[in-house]
Every structure is written in C-alpha cells, then in structure tokens.
Design a protein around this motif. Structure first.
Motif, PDB file in Angstrom:
ATOM      1  N   GLU A 122     -68.786   6.655 -62.195  1.00 37.38           N
ATOM      2  CA  GLU A 122     -68.478   5.175 -62.879  1.00 37.38           C
ATOM      3  C   GLU A 122     -69.495   4.372 -61.789  1.00 37.38           C
ATOM      4  O   GLU A 122     -70.196   3.430 -62.560  1.00 37.38           O
ATOM      5  CB  GLU A 122     -67.050   4.959 -62.324  1.00 37.38           C
ATOM      6  N   VAL A 123     -69.624   4.509 -60.595  1.00 35.67           N
ATOM      7  CA  VAL A 123     -70.483   3.560 -59.755  1.00 35.67           C
ATOM      8  C   VAL A 123     -71.859   3.820 -60.155  1.00 35.67           C
ATOM      9  O   VAL A 123     -72.633   2.911 -60.240  1.00 35.67           O
ATOM     10  CB  VAL A 123     -70.082   4.198 -58.578  1.00 35.67           C
ATOM     11  N   ASP A 124     -72.165   5.112 -60.386  1.00 35.83           N
ATOM     12  CA  ASP A 124     -73.632   5.410 -60.830  1.00 35.83           C
ATOM     13  C   ASP A 124     -73.875   4.554 -62.261  1.00 35.83           C
ATOM     14  O   ASP A 124     -75.025   3.857 -62.014  1.00 35.83           O
ATOM     15  CB  ASP A 124     -74.019   6.679 -61.228  1.00 35.83           C
ATOM     16  N   SER A 145     -75.522   8.221 -56.506  1.00 31.36           N
ATOM     17  CA  SER A 145     -75.726   9.551 -56.200  1.00 31.36           C
ATOM     18  C   SER A 145     -76.961  10.109 -56.470  1.00 31.36           C
ATOM     19  O   SER A 145     -77.450  11.259 -56.134  1.00 31.36           O
ATOM     20  CB  SER A 145     -74.754  10.190 -56.900  1.00 31.36           C
ATOM     21  N   GLU A 168     -62.382   3.351 -53.249  1.00 28.57           N
ATOM     22  CA  GLU A 168     -62.737   4.542 -52.822  1.00 28.57           C
ATOM     23  C   GLU A 168     -63.374   4.615 -51.560  1.00 28.57           C
ATOM     24  O   GLU A 168     -63.282   5.544 -50.911  1.00 28.57           O
ATOM     25  CB  GLU A 168     -64.249   5.129 -53.817  1.00 28.57           C
ATOM     26  N   ILE A 186     -64.212  -0.659 -57.393  1.00 26.79           N
ATOM     27  CA  ILE A 186     -64.357   0.884 -57.130  1.00 26.79           C
ATOM     28  C   ILE A 186     -64.676   1.170 -55.724  1.00 26.79           C
ATOM     29  O   ILE A 186     -64.035   1.955 -54.967  1.00 26.79           O
ATOM     30  CB  ILE A 186     -65.196   1.406 -57.987  1.00 26.79           C
ATOM     31  N   PHE A 216     -71.911   9.972 -51.149  1.00 26.84           N
ATOM     32  CA  PHE A 216     -70.903   9.289 -52.216  1.00 26.84           C
ATOM     33  C   PHE A 216     -71.377   9.869 -53.585  1.00 26.84           C
ATOM     34  O   PHE A 216     -72.543   9.385 -53.796  1.00 26.84           O
ATOM     35  CB  PHE A 216     -70.929   7.989 -51.796  1.00 26.84           C
ATOM     36  N   LYS A 217     -70.586  10.442 -54.335  1.00 22.65           N
ATOM     37  CA  LYS A 217     -70.743  10.595 -55.600  1.00 22.65           C
ATOM     38  C   LYS A 217     -69.557  10.098 -56.475  1.00 22.65           C
ATOM     39  O   LYS A 217     -68.491  10.596 -56.462  1.00 22.65           O
ATOM     40  CB  LYS A 217     -70.926  12.160 -56.024  1.00 22.65           C
ATOM     41  N   ASN A 218     -69.810   9.088 -57.477  1.00 24.04           N
ATOM     42  CA  ASN A 218     -69.204   8.643 -58.259  1.00 24.04           C
ATOM     43  C   ASN A 218     -69.705   8.384 -59.429  1.00 24.04           C
ATOM     44  O   ASN A 218     -70.499   7.417 -59.629  1.00 24.04           O
ATOM     45  CB  ASN A 218     -68.247   7.430 -57.493  1.00 24.04           C
ATOM     46  N   ASN A 272     -68.806  11.594 -46.674  1.00 21.30           N
ATOM     47  CA  ASN A 272     -68.109  12.155 -47.830  1.00 21.30           C
ATOM     48  C   ASN A 272     -67.864  13.209 -48.155  1.00 21.30           C
ATOM     49  O   ASN A 272     -67.135  13.640 -48.922  1.00 21.30           O
ATOM     50  CB  ASN A 272     -68.336  11.161 -49.080  1.00 21.30           C
ATOM     51  N   TYR A 314     -75.451   3.744 -52.536  1.00 19.75           N
ATOM     52  CA  TYR A 314     -74.067   4.528 -53.082  1.00 19.75           C
ATOM     53  C   TYR A 314     -74.397   5.323 -54.518  1.00 19.75           C
ATOM     54  O   TYR A 314     -73.527   5.772 -54.975  1.00 19.75           O
ATOM     55  CB  TYR A 314     -73.167   3.295 -53.450  1.00 19.75           C
TER      56      TYR A 314
END
Lengths: 281, 530
Positions: free
Chosen positions: B457-459, B438, B488, B484, B453-455, B285, B436
């Motif tokens: 919302e996902v974190d 971060s 993504e 998500i 991968f840095k998101n 990513n 996934y």
C-alpha cells in the motif's frame, strides 16, 4: 620493608595521596550501596544546578541523571581501567624487559626493536586507532591503554636487569646452578621492584587520564559512565551548566594528584640512597 | 504605578516605531559577511554533492532556474518565466537574457540541458530520482529550455532551486567527468558572488560579481567562510563578533538560547523548509521480534517525545507523529494514531505480544546504534536505552564511527534500533520516499530503505504522489500514506526538527527565501555600526 612503610607514613605528600585514594576507593565501593540502580536513571528535571532539587547535591546532567550517582559509578570505571591497564602493561613490560636485560645479545636486539617500533607511534594516536578498529568497551579500552604503556615499563625493567645481572649475588646464584627463570623471578625482579612500583603509580594516573581523553572524544564505552565521559557529555553545555564539567573534572584531578603524591612518596621511601643522604645531613 | 506602566507602553511604542523605521532602511552596499563552516567541504559543486557545507558555498556562486520565497511562491532566478503543460509532460522555461558566467562566456539553454541530463540528474543523491522522469531537454533557442517528461513529476518544481539543481557551465564540464572536473575546486557560476580563493583548513573567500544579472546586487563586497570544526569555538567566535553567522544548528543547542538572547545576536529558524529534518528511532523491520508492528507500537509508547524535544533538542522543533516534517504543508498529516507516553501501555502491549518478563525482569535484549554526528543522537541512544530498561527490554548502546555505522545499517544489516534522522528535502517525494519504498532497498547504499520496510500500500501511494498533478488529491494521498506509516511504525518518529541560524544583528535580509542560508544572498546587506 617495614622501614619503607615507616618512611611512607612520615611523608606528608604520601599521606595526602593515600587519603585521596582511600576516598576514591570508598566512593567506588559504595556506589552500589547508595545507587543500586546504576548511574543511568533519569531522576529529575535535566540540567538542574547543584542544590536546586532536594536529594541532588551535585544536580543533574542534560538528561536528568544524578551527577552524584555518575561520580560514584564513574569512579569504578576509572579505577578499574587505571588499575587493570597498569597491571596488564606491567606484565607485558616485565615479560619483554626482563629477558631482554638478562640475556642480552640477540634476544635483547629482537625484543628492543619490537619495543622501539611501538615507541615510534604517538601513544595516544595508537590508542585511538585501536579503539576505532575494535568496538569501544571497557575491555578494549584497557587493552588499548596497556598496549601504549608497556614499552616504557619494558625499557625500565631492562635497565634494571642490565645493572643487576652483573651483581655479585646473581653471580653466586649462577654458581650454585640456579635456573635462569628462577634467577629472574626470585632474585633480580624483587630487587628491581622499587622503580617499577614508583612508575606503576604514575601509570595508573596516566591510564585514568588516557581513558578520560578517549571518552571525551566520544570513544568511551557508551554503556558505562566514566569521569571522562561525564566531562565529554557536559562539554556542550559548558556555558550554561559548567558544573557538569567541573565536578567530574575535579574528581579526575584529585585522583591523579593522589596517585602522583603517592608515587613521589614511594620514590622517596624506596630510594635508600636519598634516605641515607638525608639521615647524614 | 499607573504612570509607570503608561510610560512603559509609550516607550515600547516609540521603540517599535524605531524598529519599523530600521527594518525599512534602504540596503547599504559594502562589507564582508563571515560565515562559520563546521567542516570543510571536499569540493564546491552542489550539483553532485548534497552536503550542507557544499550547498551553502555553492549557492552563492551558482544559480538555479527558480527560487522559492518563504510563502513557497515561485520567484525567477535564471528562468524569468515558466509554463507547465496540463498533462505535466512539458515544462517550458524562458531564460534570462544577457547572463554571463564568471569567466565571461554567455549563459544559454545548452547549460540547462547539460546540467539536467548530465550533472544533477545523474549525480545528485536527493533529486536524481525526480529528474529521472525527464526524457530530454529541448533547446529551441538560446533562451528557451523545454523539459520533455517521460511521466509527470509532482516534486520537480520543488527540486529546482540552486541548492539541489545547480546549473553548471556546459563549456567547462561537457565531455569531462563532472565529479572529477578541476572546476569543482574553483567553481565558475552565474551567481551573485565569484570564487576568489580557498585556503585549505582555514577559509573560502568569495567576492561580489560585478556583472550579476540582478542590477545593483549583490550588496556585500565579500563573503568569507571560516572553517571552525569545534562547536564551542564557533559559539565563542560568534559572540566575539569574529563570525557573523552559524547556520544549520551547528552551535550546541543548549548554548543556542543563551547566544540568541545576547543583545547583538539573532536566533531564527526560518529558511530551512527545504531541509526539513525529522529525527526518529529506526527499527530493523526484519528483526524476529521488532518485525512485529505491535512490538514497535509498544516501544513508541515507552518514549516521551516531549522529553526528547525539550531536553535533547532544547525545544527546537515539535513532537513528530509521522516521518514527514510538519513544515511541508503540501503533505500535512491528517488524523493519525498517537502514542502518548505511557509505560504501562507499553508493558501491556509487550505482554499481549507474548514477550513476558523473564525471571530476571528482562523480556528481550536489543542493540542501539546512533549516527555519530553531534551530541544529540548519542543522547537519544542513552535516553531510549533507559526508557527500554523500564519496560523490561535490555539494550546495549554501540559506538561506531561514521563509515562503520553506514556499513552496519545498509550493508551488513546487523542492527536492531538506530537513532537517526533524514532530511525530507523540499518534498516527501524527494526526501521521504527513499526510506520507505520497498523498491529502494539497496544494500550498500546509505540513506536508502535501511529498515527493509515492505508495504504494498505504501509503495503504491508513494508512486501515486510522485506523479499526481492535483494538489488536493496529492494531499489526500499523503494523509493516507501517513496514517499507514503511523500505524505500522517502520520508524518511531520523535521530533520534527527546526534547524536554527544564529546571526549577528548587523546582517539584514538573510532568511528571505525557502532555502535560506543555501540561497545566493544577493539581497543580504550589512548595517553599518552606529
């Protein structure tokens, strides 16, 4: 020289060998004509047996690639590696063996100890080690095979030079003040070529086999199809689709057989003593 | 004709009657079960090692606190009952009385406290993060263990079976280096089988534990693990009856259907819920081109997941839309974006992203790496390269050994696309979050977040599902999470893999628990030859 060619063509073994090699050469030359897209195109249903789908006489492999395209393109890689590795091994072997045999003394000692060092390592293991350290590609495989094949050449060349340096024609060259380099390359080497040529044909064969074995172990160049990698990839499907192993396997066998037959023929043709004995009998 | 078909139905009916009688047969004691190991384990302590060949052996020797049946219902193991407090901060286990270690010493709550705090809670790569939530284990008496939590851990019960939360004998391990203890080579457990001998390079032998706490069990006299590294040889040994079982898909997938069709061999995909694995194309990513989600979506359109499933995994699995395995019902995906195979769409997206074909037809160049296990991942690499060629992306496949591959993905981070898979374990909080989240970008540590991968919302969602006590709410959080991830595309999910076991039909009751081949096999028995 004409005698040699004449004798070569009178030997049935050599003729069969040359015919097989000619066939392989034609395959290699025609690969791009028949399959300009290369061997990796997915052309149809995977694992289709030979003859099952129209236009695919040798069937498809596990990903649906045409086996004929693989065989034709694979012949290029196999031949290229066989020839290039042999040329490189010959060059290195002569460069080490010639001065060793010609000068003798400490030169011989140093060069032969280096050769010994290489010969004490099991050759195939050395090739694996080299490939694992550097990334597998056609160039590194050629390098690895050359690195394991040159010591035999060096030994052979040294023996020939040891014998010939005492010959009268060499003594006369020295007498007229010819340089060492000139004697080595223009006088002794041409006279030592017969056994080198014979062993070269066998070396090509063993280089092809070594490359096949490396590819079989998954240490081949993943971006090039060779016969060995085809055997390696087909192996896991052996019980359900044995043709994936049999077809490239046969190609390897026939090529190596051709090279061996040619080597035998060359040996007979170049070995004048044998020829005389036969003529006398 | 009609008569024929009628008699055929009658015959089938009689057969099925026999079959049901056969399956209701009472278990028979005795016999040796032989299982083929694809590689030799380095030691036999599954509390500190998550490799499958360690788990399958250790699972027979040790016990966990609980087991899960195939319907994911909790069953007693070393704990006979358990209670979770409403706030999820206190879990009380009532332990079985009178249980003895294989060396005769009594099993007590001190063993549980030691194992959680100093063994798998410290060293087990899969469940360490879950047990990090345990503040301490109280032992009010020898038969009660109470987990006092720092915060609730939603996946903790799923982490408790023997395969991951192996209960070790404190009297052997306490005050030693758990990872170097000599008992790892000659394990002492509470499980149905005792360790007998280990002939390096050849076999590991276990025998019935006569003092096993489930009275009358186990049924088998011995279990022999034979090390057979070659795939084809394993298949041949099964066919010849020299081994009874090949587990975890370690026969060639192409050969498995043929073997499974043999009259004396059964093919089953049961018993791998806790080892649910999804294979995917990992994407770097941080790559200047691949870092854009629209490019990753274009690549997803170029890969036919059905082709990968049918021809590389030979039908063992289902096409995956998200990186969470569809067997994990607690995290079922809702409606997520789909990327049906469409090369034209892939080309259109790449054009729109500004990567038009050059004069030579090439848009950009990439490298493809693959995990060097089995044939599947190298075949995936070959296939993906060929698909990318068709949309104008030129790719080169790189062949690396395992340590080199790990170094490239997680240490030097010098890669573009990577063919790989990770186990989701028994819960996404255990097996999926690590790839996934971060905060889990840990250069140098394999199987962490290697795509970088840095998101945010996902974190946040991963942190929520890890502590959520309400199953319905948790499911909804998983659904948003997967939406998500499928939009993504930090990885391009390909196949939810169904692992398979090939087993001789004389072996009964082998896949009755959620952790299947990694369970204790106290119920397994062998039908006598007719």
């Amino acid at each position: 020289m004409r005698d040699v060619i004449y004798r070569l063509f009178r030997s049935p073994a050599a003729l069969i060998g040359m015919a097989l090699l000619l066939l392989v050469a034609i395959m290699a030359a025609s690969a791009s004509v028949f399959y300009p897209q290369g061997p990796f195109n997915l052309v149809g249903q995977p694992l289709a047996w030979p003859g099952k789908l129209p236009g695919l006489p040798f069937g498809t492999d596990s990903l649906g690639r045409d086996v004929v395209a693989g065989i034709l393109h694979g012949s290029r890689v196999s031949l290229l590696i066989g020839l290039a590795a042999t040329v490189a091994a010959l060059a290195l072997g002569i460069a080490i063996g010639a001065p060793s045999g010609y000068f003798g003394g400490w030169v011989d000692d140093v060069l032969m100890r280096i050769t010994d060092a290489f010969q004490t390592i099991p050759p195939f293991l050395l090739a694996i080690v080299i490939i694992v350290i550097v990334r597998p590609s056609v160039a590194t495989i050629i390098f690895a095979i050359a690195a394991i094949s040159w010591p035999a050449v060096a030994r052979l060349v040294r023996a020939e030079f040891l014998k010939l340096r005492e010959a009268e024609f060499v003594a006369s060259c020295r007498l007229i003040g010819m340089s060492d380099a000139r004697i080595i390359f223009t006088q002794i080497l041409p006279n030592a070529m017969a056994p080198i040529v014979v062993s070269a044909s066998i070396m090509v064969a063993s280089a092809i086999l070594t490359e096949s074995a490396l590819s079989f172990l998954g240490l081949g160049d993943p971006n090039a199809i060779s016969w060995g990698s085809m055997v390696g990839m087909g192996r896991s499907d052996f019980r359900t689709a044995w043709y994936l192993v049999a077809i490239p396997g046969t190609a390897i066998v026939l090529t190596v057989l051709g090279l061996n037959l040619l080597g035998d023929g060359l040996n007979d043709a170049l070995n004048t003593r044998l020829h005389r004995r036969r003529a006398g009998a | 004709m009609r008569v024929h078909s009628f008699s055929a139905i009658l015959f089938a009916g009689v057969l099925s009657l026999f079959a049901s009688v056969a399956s209701a047969q009472a278990p028979v004691r005795g016999g040796t079960l032989t299982i083929a190991l694809p590689t030799e384990p380095t030691q036999l302590n599954s509390a500190i090692d998550t490799t499958q060949q360690v788990k399958i052996v250790a699972g027979k020797i040790f016990s966990g606190l609980v087991k899960y049946d195939l319907n994911m219902k909790l069953q007693p193991d070393l704990a006979t009952s358990w209670a979770v407090s409403k706030d999820g901060l206190k879990i009380t286990f009532n332990l079985r009385k009178g249980v003895k270690w294989h060396d005769g010493k009594p099993f007590t709550s001190a063993d549980v406290a030691f194992s959680v705090m100093k063994a798998f809670g410290q060293y087990n790569g899969l469940v360490r993060a879950v047990f990090a939530n345990v503040e301490r284990v109280d032992t009010p008496d020898a038969n009660t263990a109470v987990f006092i939590m720092k915060q609730p851990a939603a996946a903790i019960m799923n982490a408790l079976p023997v395969a991951t939360a192996t209960i070790l004998p404190a009297h052997i391990y306490d005050n030693t280096d758990v990872r170097q203890n000599p008992a790892n080579q000659k394990p002492i457990g509470t499980g149905p089988f005792r360790f007998v001998e280990w002939q390096r390079g050849s076999s590991i032998v276990l025998e019935r534990n006569p003092d096993y706490f489930e009275k009358g069990k186990p049924y088998l006299d011995r279990i022999v693990f034979r090390v057979i590294p070659d795939t084809q040889s394993r298949g041949a040994a099964l066919e010849a009856g020299e081994v009874d079982m090949i587990y975890h898909s370690t026969a060639a997938a192409s050969d498995a259907r043929r073997l499974g069709a043999l009259p004396n061999i059964e093919l089953t995909t049961y018993g791998y819920i806790f080892d649910s694995t999804v294979c995917f194309v990992e994407v770097n990513n941080e790559h200047p081109i691949l870092g854009k989600a629209e490019v990753r979506r274009a690549l997803a359109y170029a890969i036919d997941r059905k082709f990968v499933l049918d021809n590389i995994w030979f039908g063992f699995g289902t096409p995956a839309n998200t990186p969470i395995h569809n067997a994990l019902k607690q995290a079922a995906a809702g409606a997520v974006p789909q990327y049906a195979y469409n090369l034209a769409q892939a080309e259109k997206l790449l054009d729109e992203a500004g990567y038009k074909r050059g004069a030579d037809g090439v848009r950009f160049k990439l490298n493809i790496d693959f995990v060097p296990f089995g044939d599947q991942y190298s075949r995936m690499a070959q296939y993906v390269r060929q698909q990318l060629t068709q949309i104008g992306v030129q790719a080169e496949v790189r062949n690396t050994d395992f340590p080199g591959w790990i170094r490239r993905i997680w240490t030097t981070h010098d890669w573009d696309l990577n063919m790989s898979a990770i186990t989701n374990a028994s819960d996404p909080s255990i097996g999926v979050q690590r790839a996934y989240w971060s905060k889990n970008i840990v250069p140098g540590t394999p199987f962490t977040n290697g795509t970088h991968f840095k998101n945010a919302e996902v974190d946040k969602l991963f942190e929520q599902v890890a502590v959520e006590q309400n199953a319905t709410k948790r499911k909804a959080q998983f659904a948003s999470l997967q939406k998500i991830l499928a939009t993504e595309l930090p990885v391009l999910p390909l196949v939810s893999i169904d692992q398979f076991t090939l087993v001789n039909k004389r072996v009964q009751n082998h896949s009755t628990l959620a952790d299947g081949v990694y369970s204790g096999y106290s119920d397994v028995w062998i039908k006598a030859a007719k």
